[in-house]
Write a protein that holds these residues in place. Sequence first.
Motif, PDB file in Angstrom:
ATOM      1  N   HIS A   1      43.897  50.499  42.336  1.00 27.15           N
ATOM      2  CA  HIS A   1      44.365  50.982  43.931  1.00 27.15           C
ATOM      3  C   HIS A   1      43.739  50.340  44.982  1.00 27.15           C
ATOM      4  O   HIS A   1      44.485  49.764  45.788  1.00 27.15           O
ATOM      5  N   GLU A   2      42.483  49.455  44.736  1.00 29.09           N
ATOM      6  CA  GLU A   2      41.836  48.807  46.009  1.00 29.09           C
ATOM      7  C   GLU A   2      42.533  47.148  46.040  1.00 29.09           C
ATOM      8  O   GLU A   2      43.073  46.694  46.992  1.00 29.09           O
ATOM      9  N   SER A   3      42.961  46.716  44.796  1.00 30.87           N
ATOM     10  CA  SER A   3      42.982  45.180  44.684  1.00 30.87           C
ATOM     11  C   SER A   3      44.558  44.881  44.228  1.00 30.87           C
ATOM     12  O   SER A   3      45.184  44.285  45.135  1.00 30.87           O
ATOM     13  N   TRP A   4      45.010  45.812  43.190  1.00 29.55           N
ATOM     14  CA  TRP A   4      46.343  45.354  42.660  1.00 29.55           C
ATOM     15  C   TRP A   4      47.646  46.228  43.581  1.00 29.55           C
ATOM     16  O   TRP A   4      48.470  45.679  43.535  1.00 29.55           O
TER      17      TRP A   4
ATOM     18  N   GLN B   1      50.819  39.223  37.133  1.00 33.05           N
ATOM     19  CA  GLN B   1      49.968  38.274  37.701  1.00 33.05           C
ATOM     20  C   GLN B   1      48.374  38.588  38.250  1.00 33.05           C
ATOM     21  O   GLN B   1      47.336  38.123  38.307  1.00 33.05           O
ATOM     22  N   ARG B   2      48.469  39.781  39.010  1.00 25.40           N
ATOM     23  CA  ARG B   2      47.312  40.456  39.520  1.00 25.40           C
ATOM     24  C   ARG B   2      46.395  40.983  38.469  1.00 25.40           C
ATOM     25  O   ARG B   2      45.197  40.812  38.877  1.00 25.40           O
ATOM     26  N   VAL B   3      46.769  41.517  37.551  1.00 27.70           N
ATOM     27  CA  VAL B   3      45.841  42.029  36.271  1.00 27.70           C
ATOM     28  C   VAL B   3      45.576  40.889  35.766  1.00 27.70           C
ATOM     29  O   VAL B   3      44.173  40.763  35.269  1.00 27.70           O
ATOM     30  N   GLU B   4      46.152  39.847  35.506  1.00 29.68           N
ATOM     31  CA  GLU B   4      45.491  38.625  34.836  1.00 29.68           C
ATOM     32  C   GLU B   4      44.496  37.869  35.599  1.00 29.68           C
ATOM     33  O   GLU B   4      43.533  37.416  35.128  1.00 29.68           O
ATOM     34  N   ARG B   5      44.956  37.873  37.055  1.00 28.50           N
ATOM     35  CA  ARG B   5      43.891  37.353  37.954  1.00 28.50           C
ATOM     36  C   ARG B   5      42.551  37.927  37.760  1.00 28.50           C
ATOM     37  O   ARG B   5      41.462  37.298  37.784  1.00 28.50           O
TER      38      ARG B   5
ATOM     39  N   ARG C   1      27.527  33.179  43.648  1.00 29.10           N
ATOM     40  CA  ARG C   1      28.362  32.012  42.799  1.00 29.10           C
ATOM     41  C   ARG C   1      29.717  32.713  42.107  1.00 29.10           C
ATOM     42  O   ARG C   1      29.191  33.575  41.338  1.00 29.10           O
ATOM     43  N   ILE C   2      30.729  32.280  42.067  1.00 29.26           N
ATOM     44  CA  ILE C   2      31.902  32.782  41.457  1.00 29.26           C
ATOM     45  C   ILE C   2      31.991  32.190  40.121  1.00 29.26           C
ATOM     46  O   ILE C   2      32.184  30.932  40.217  1.00 29.26           O
ATOM     47  N   PRO C   3      31.797  32.679  39.058  1.00 34.96           N
ATOM     48  CA  PRO C   3      32.097  31.835  37.758  1.00 34.96           C
ATOM     49  C   PRO C   3      33.480  31.271  37.529  1.00 34.96           C
ATOM     50  O   PRO C   3      34.331  31.832  38.158  1.00 34.96           O
ATOM     51  N   PRO C   4      33.701  30.282  36.986  1.00 33.41           N
ATOM     52  CA  PRO C   4      35.046  29.753  36.768  1.00 33.41           C
ATOM     53  C   PRO C   4      35.927  30.820  35.804  1.00 33.41           C
ATOM     54  O   PRO C   4      35.345  31.640  35.356  1.00 33.41           O
ATOM     55  N   PRO C   5      37.260  30.560  35.929  1.00 34.07           N
ATOM     56  CA  PRO C   5      38.131  31.330  35.074  1.00 34.07           C
ATOM     57  C   PRO C   5      37.720  31.486  33.854  1.00 34.07           C
ATOM     58  O   PRO C   5      37.506  30.346  33.028  1.00 34.07           O
ATOM     59  N   ARG C   6      38.094  32.546  33.239  1.00 37.34           N
ATOM     60  CA  ARG C   6      37.617  32.678  31.639  1.00 37.34           C
ATOM     61  C   ARG C   6      38.823  32.104  30.918  1.00 37.34           C
ATOM     62  O   ARG C   6      38.673  31.960  29.768  1.00 37.34           O
ATOM     63  N   ILE C   7      39.953  32.018  31.294  1.00 35.08           N
ATOM     64  CA  ILE C   7      41.295  32.040  30.543  1.00 35.08           C
ATOM     65  C   ILE C   7      42.030  30.598  31.069  1.00 35.08           C
ATOM     66  O   ILE C   7      41.892  30.250  32.119  1.00 35.08           O
TER      67      ILE C   7
END
Length: 438
Positions: free
Chosen positions: A271-274, A351-355, A373-379
């Motif tokens: 609801h909020e992001s996607w 794309q939104r869900v994968e992000r 701190r934002i961790p690096p992407p997981r994938i």
Amino acid sequence: MAAQVSLWHHYLHAIRSREAPRAQDYQRAENALLAVLERVHALDPRFLVDYSRDLQAFQFSLRSSEDPLDMEVPLQVNTEALLIEELGAPEPGDGPALCRLGVPREAVGLAQWRTEDVFSTSEDEGKAECCGHIEPGKVLRVLKDLLVAAIVHCRHHSLIPPGSLNAASLSEEQLHLSLLVSSGWRKIRFNLVPVVRRKQGAPTLERVRLMPGFPEGTLRRILGHGVDLMPASPQHWRASTGYPLTQLLSGLGSLQGHRLDSLCILDRVNHESWKDGGQSPGLTFDHLKMALLWASVLFPAPEDWAELQGAVYRVLVVLLCCLATRNLPHPLCPGHNLLHGCGLDLSAVYQRVERFASQPEMSLRIHATHLGRIPPPRIDNGVKALLQLPASDPAYWTTAYFDVLLDKFQVFNIQDKDRISAMQGIFRKTKTLGTEQS
């Protein structure tokens, strides 16, 4: 990891803190609607009021989104006396098979369903057994007129709070009636659906017997209830899967773990992001619910749901796979693709869900105290090709395949040697495929 876990729990706590006022709003809205439906029944006893189900309130408590809620209006008809005329097997990708409700010529107790307002005389006069059919399109029109009269009556006699209901908000869709109910500052939209209660089972229920990971008592209740019929077109009915699916969801709440918590979190993020706070089209609560039910089948072990972040990712990997392949199978009718004809830009939704799956921290932050701190992407970019595999080979729709995806997202923490071995087997197979394609 501790900070990440805290972030997930903070987010869940914020959702839970709103449950009580949401439940109160729903109760007020439902009370007003039930008062109107009671008047409908007084005007026309063919339409009943269903007090027996509190499952919609349960679903509403899980949601942050404002998607419409279904409210069933049972019909007072003896289904055992009707002729259920099946119209053949559905086409691949379609939902449950269509049927017509025939009224036998010599039937007793069905006179009220042979009136012109709901009944269509059979064109085939030589058909000895059936004299005509109960048509859902006509039933909906009768129900709409009754609702308008009932709303006016209830407002005039102060049976509902002022401003809670307005007949002008009643709109007739193809297969239901949509009604907006005000409760405090919140407005809740109900889709009123006439249903015919049928005690006999249907092929959709056979799938229930094959679903691991659900309490046996829940499965017995579903099988004992039978299948309701709901409008599928102005002339046709079809089996409704609403009751069994909601019972399955309710059954998950009796199990230990974070199954329902994962649904709450993803619905809020959706609801909020996607969907940009509900301003953009996107997935519905029902889409997420189906992904959770599939995840519960694919991951029946309690340890899969013991940790909150891991529970969310078990639903996420199923959802991502369905979006990548553009196919979300109905849990009770796997040939029915729930994404077919949904009108969404599935590539953009993916794309939104994968992000989010790659870097969930941005969406989980509620206020400034959660900055950090934002961790690096997981994938990496190769995950979408991996997600496409079930489209070319349905044999990949297994726990081992989804364990590979969990490992890609760094949330596979199962110690079972058999599962690790099966996952490694799938991983080697995907590596071989990648080598051949390159």
